[in-house]
Design a protein around this motif. Sequence first.
Motif, PDB file in Angstrom:
ATOM      1  N   LEU A  56       0.855  -1.178   0.000  1.00 56.30           N
ATOM      2  CA  LEU A  56       0.000   0.000   0.000  1.00 56.30           C
ATOM      3  C   LEU A  56       0.894   1.232   0.000  1.00 56.30           C
ATOM      4  O   LEU A  56       1.475   1.618   1.021  1.00 56.30           O
ATOM      5  N   PHE A  57       1.032   1.851  -1.187  1.00 56.20           N
ATOM      6  CA  PHE A  57       1.891   3.018  -1.339  1.00 56.20           C
ATOM      7  C   PHE A  57       1.167   4.300  -0.930  1.00 56.20           C
ATOM      8  O   PHE A  57      -0.053   4.335  -0.770  1.00 56.20           O
ATOM      9  N   ASN A  58       1.955   5.366  -0.805  1.00 52.81           N
ATOM     10  CA  ASN A  58       1.428   6.712  -0.524  1.00 52.81           C
ATOM     11  C   ASN A  58       0.467   6.708   0.669  1.00 52.81           C
ATOM     12  O   ASN A  58      -0.562   7.383   0.660  1.00 52.81           O
ATOM     13  N   THR A  59       0.848   5.959   1.673  1.00 46.31           N
ATOM     14  CA  THR A  59       0.026   5.827   2.889  1.00 46.31           C
ATOM     15  C   THR A  59       0.900   6.111   4.099  1.00 46.31           C
ATOM     16  O   THR A  59       1.902   5.438   4.331  1.00 46.31           O
ATOM     17  N   MET A  60       0.517   7.111   4.866  1.00 43.05           N
ATOM     18  CA  MET A  60       1.328   7.606   5.976  1.00 43.05           C
ATOM     19  C   MET A  60       0.729   7.177   7.309  1.00 43.05           C
ATOM     20  O   MET A  60      -0.469   7.353   7.554  1.00 43.05           O
ATOM     21  N   LEU A  61       1.584   6.609   8.166  1.00 43.37           N
ATOM     22  CA  LEU A  61       1.150   6.276   9.520  1.00 43.37           C
ATOM     23  C   LEU A  61       0.783   7.548  10.262  1.00 43.37           C
ATOM     24  O   LEU A  61       1.526   8.536  10.243  1.00 43.37           O
ATOM     25  N   GLY A  62      -0.378   7.522  10.936  1.00 39.68           N
ATOM     26  CA  GLY A  62      -0.828   8.707  11.643  1.00 39.68           C
ATOM     27  C   GLY A  62      -0.997   8.523  13.131  1.00 39.68           C
ATOM     28  O   GLY A  62      -0.877   9.478  13.902  1.00 39.68           O
ATOM     29  N   SER A  63      -1.259   7.282  13.553  1.00 41.41           N
ATOM     30  CA  SER A  63      -1.479   7.034  14.979  1.00 41.41           C
ATOM     31  C   SER A  63      -1.346   5.547  15.255  1.00 41.41           C
ATOM     32  O   SER A  63      -1.576   4.716  14.361  1.00 41.41           O
ATOM     33  N   VAL A  64      -0.971   5.222  16.482  1.00 42.18           N
ATOM     34  CA  VAL A  64      -0.872   3.829  16.922  1.00 42.18           C
ATOM     35  C   VAL A  64      -1.782   3.660  18.137  1.00 42.18           C
ATOM     36  O   VAL A  64      -1.619   4.350  19.141  1.00 42.18           O
ATOM     37  N   GLU A  65      -2.738   2.738  18.031  1.00 45.49           N
ATOM     38  CA  GLU A  65      -3.690   2.484  19.110  1.00 45.49           C
ATOM     39  C   GLU A  65      -3.231   1.275  19.930  1.00 45.49           C
ATOM     40  O   GLU A  65      -2.797   0.263  19.362  1.00 45.49           O
ATOM     41  N   THR A  66      -3.323   1.375  21.245  1.00 48.46           N
ATOM     42  CA  THR A  66      -2.920   0.267  22.105  1.00 48.46           C
ATOM     43  C   THR A  66      -3.999  -0.005  23.147  1.00 48.46           C
ATOM     44  O   THR A  66      -4.932   0.792  23.329  1.00 48.46           O
ATOM     45  N   ASP A  67      -3.828  -1.121  23.856  1.00 47.65           N
ATOM     46  CA  ASP A  67      -4.764  -1.443  24.941  1.00 47.65           C
ATOM     47  C   ASP A  67      -4.298  -0.877  26.273  1.00 47.65           C
ATOM     48  O   ASP A  67      -4.912  -1.129  27.314  1.00 47.65           O
ATOM     49  N   GLY A  68      -3.224  -0.116  26.236  1.00 49.72           N
ATOM     50  CA  GLY A  68      -2.683   0.449  27.469  1.00 49.72           C
ATOM     51  C   GLY A  68      -1.751  -0.460  28.220  1.00 49.72           C
ATOM     52  O   GLY A  68      -1.150  -0.059  29.221  1.00 49.72           O
ATOM     53  N   ASN A  69      -1.602  -1.702  27.759  1.00 45.31           N
ATOM     54  CA  ASN A  69      -0.755  -2.680  28.443  1.00 45.31           C
ATOM     55  C   ASN A  69       0.324  -3.258  27.536  1.00 45.31           C
ATOM     56  O   ASN A  69       0.796  -4.372  27.760  1.00 45.31           O
ATOM     57  N   GLY A  70       0.692  -2.509  26.505  1.00 45.23           N
ATOM     58  CA  GLY A  70       1.784  -2.935  25.643  1.00 45.23           C
ATOM     59  C   GLY A  70       1.382  -3.707  24.410  1.00 45.23           C
ATOM     60  O   GLY A  70       2.259  -4.179  23.674  1.00 45.23           O
ATOM     61  N   THR A  71       0.102  -3.846  24.149  1.00 47.32           N
ATOM     62  CA  THR A  71      -0.362  -4.530  22.939  1.00 47.32           C
ATOM     63  C   THR A  71      -0.941  -3.507  21.971  1.00 47.32           C
ATOM     64  O   THR A  71      -1.834  -2.738  22.340  1.00 47.32           O
ATOM     65  N   VAL A  72      -0.419  -3.520  20.754  1.00 47.65           N
ATOM     66  CA  VAL A  72      -0.962  -2.639  19.717  1.00 47.65           C
ATOM     67  C   VAL A  72      -2.247  -3.258  19.189  1.00 47.65           C
ATOM     68  O   VAL A  72      -2.298  -4.448  18.852  1.00 47.65           O
ATOM     69  N   THR A  73      -3.296  -2.448  19.122  1.00 49.92           N
ATOM     70  CA  THR A  73      -4.606  -2.939  18.681  1.00 49.92           C
ATOM     71  C   THR A  73      -4.989  -2.471  17.285  1.00 49.92           C
ATOM     72  O   THR A  73      -5.834  -3.086  16.642  1.00 49.92           O
ATOM     73  N   ALA A  74      -4.361  -1.386  16.807  1.00 53.67           N
ATOM     74  CA  ALA A  74      -4.665  -0.897  15.458  1.00 53.67           C
ATOM     75  C   ALA A  74      -3.688   0.205  15.084  1.00 53.67           C
ATOM     76  O   ALA A  74      -3.080   0.854  15.950  1.00 53.67           O
ATOM     77  N   LEU A  75      -3.541   0.393  13.792  1.00 53.14           N
ATOM     78  CA  LEU A  75      -2.800   1.528  13.249  1.00 53.14           C
ATOM     79  C   LEU A  75      -3.780   2.417  12.500  1.00 53.14           C
ATOM     80  O   LEU A  75      -4.659   1.923  11.795  1.00 53.14           O
TER      81      LEU A  75
END
Length: 452
Positions: free
Chosen positions: A123-142
């Motif tokens: 997926l080109f021309n796509t910029m990371l904007g935020s990282v969502e977590t559960d607050g305990n060290g697990t990433v839940t979504a970008l």
Amino acid sequence: MGEYVLQNSRMQLDDSWDVIVVGGGPAGCTAAAAAAREGARTLLIEATGSLGGMGTSGLVPAWCPFSDMEKIIYRGLAERVFTESKKHLAHVDKNALDWVPINPERLKLVYDELVQESGAKILFNTMLGSVETDGNGTVTALIAANKKGLQAFRAKVYIDCTGDGDVATWAGAEYVKGDAETGTLMPATHCFTLGNVDEKAYLSGPSLHANNEYSSIYDIIQSGDYPLIPDTHLCNNLIAPGTVGFNAGHIWNVDNTDPYSISAALIQGRKMAMAYRDALAEFEPDAFGHAFVANTGSLMGIRETCRILGDYVLTVEDYVQRRSFDDEICRNSYYIDVHGTEKDEKKNVNQRKEAEAPLIVRYGPGESHGLPYRCLTPKALTNVLIAGRSVSCERAVQGSVRVMPVCLAMGEAVGIAAAMAKELPGHNVHTVDVSALRSRLRAVGAFLPEQL
């Protein structure tokens, strides 16, 4: 600055992935290809319109050495990329392993084919904007942005190959930025290419590199006519007929995590490229008298920003002792190459022959050190792996492990590890069976000798 609260922030969620890789540089490409090859549904998110990072969009004109001066040690997918990139370079010995020129357009195709053939989605021309977590060290979504607006992406395992550790730092990982005491960062370099070079004159003339005491760069500096040329750093390679690529000069106080800083540096770099063209046309007229600036990098050549703290921090002592590790996932033999402060780099501009920085440490033939898997696992995060210049290491060692060959090798390792972790409870990258990972790496061609 004030705050703005985003209204109506519901967005589409794509949760169809096992592994998401962010950043399509060398590490990201091999990570995505390896994860997909192992059967993981893999998405590679890239902010620009092409893969390859510094070797393509950044216009770095040559590969750092692929050998330990005896044999190739960056193997597996790394060797495939290297070998394919050498094709159609008629002036390069097919057996060459060290400082081999890069044709960036050829290399873009190599990376495209590598990732596509693995089954990974790009997926080109796509910029990371935020990282969502559960607050305990697990990433839940970008959260990412492209022409469809804001989108959410979810996977079981995430691989951070952004170079700056964006996924990991935004998720809450501990990190060190540049020099731990001062925050100083190594200078950047804006690479460029000159076209319409007289190839015969270029190849038959004296080396332009500052290690040659007769290089014209000393005359250029001493003339005082080109103030935009800051120092004697002048790496250069013939990358195509009549086309010379340059990794030249330094731009200090550039922070790739600061959009204003990098924007100003790109403008400065383009001015510098023209200054180099004009200076070389004057001082090397036979080779560069009719040359023009054919291209400047769409990416700035960044050497360091954040280093993520992992389960292990690779040390200078590890490097000096050529240390091996039970969990090493590749070997590395590149020297410790730390570019200095403005004062350091300019102190030798009036001396014939560039002095090596004191932190440069070189190995002998056949020597290398191991890179542990634990350097690729951010200690504060559960389902995130990291590869590239932001891995867990002391700053001096980062001057060695930041270059493209070792990034290719570590990328393949984290890709396989991510495919393994997706099957584990909590997708915990820290509990991957490292023995099985190393066995799989050997099976696909990695250089992991039993004893050294």
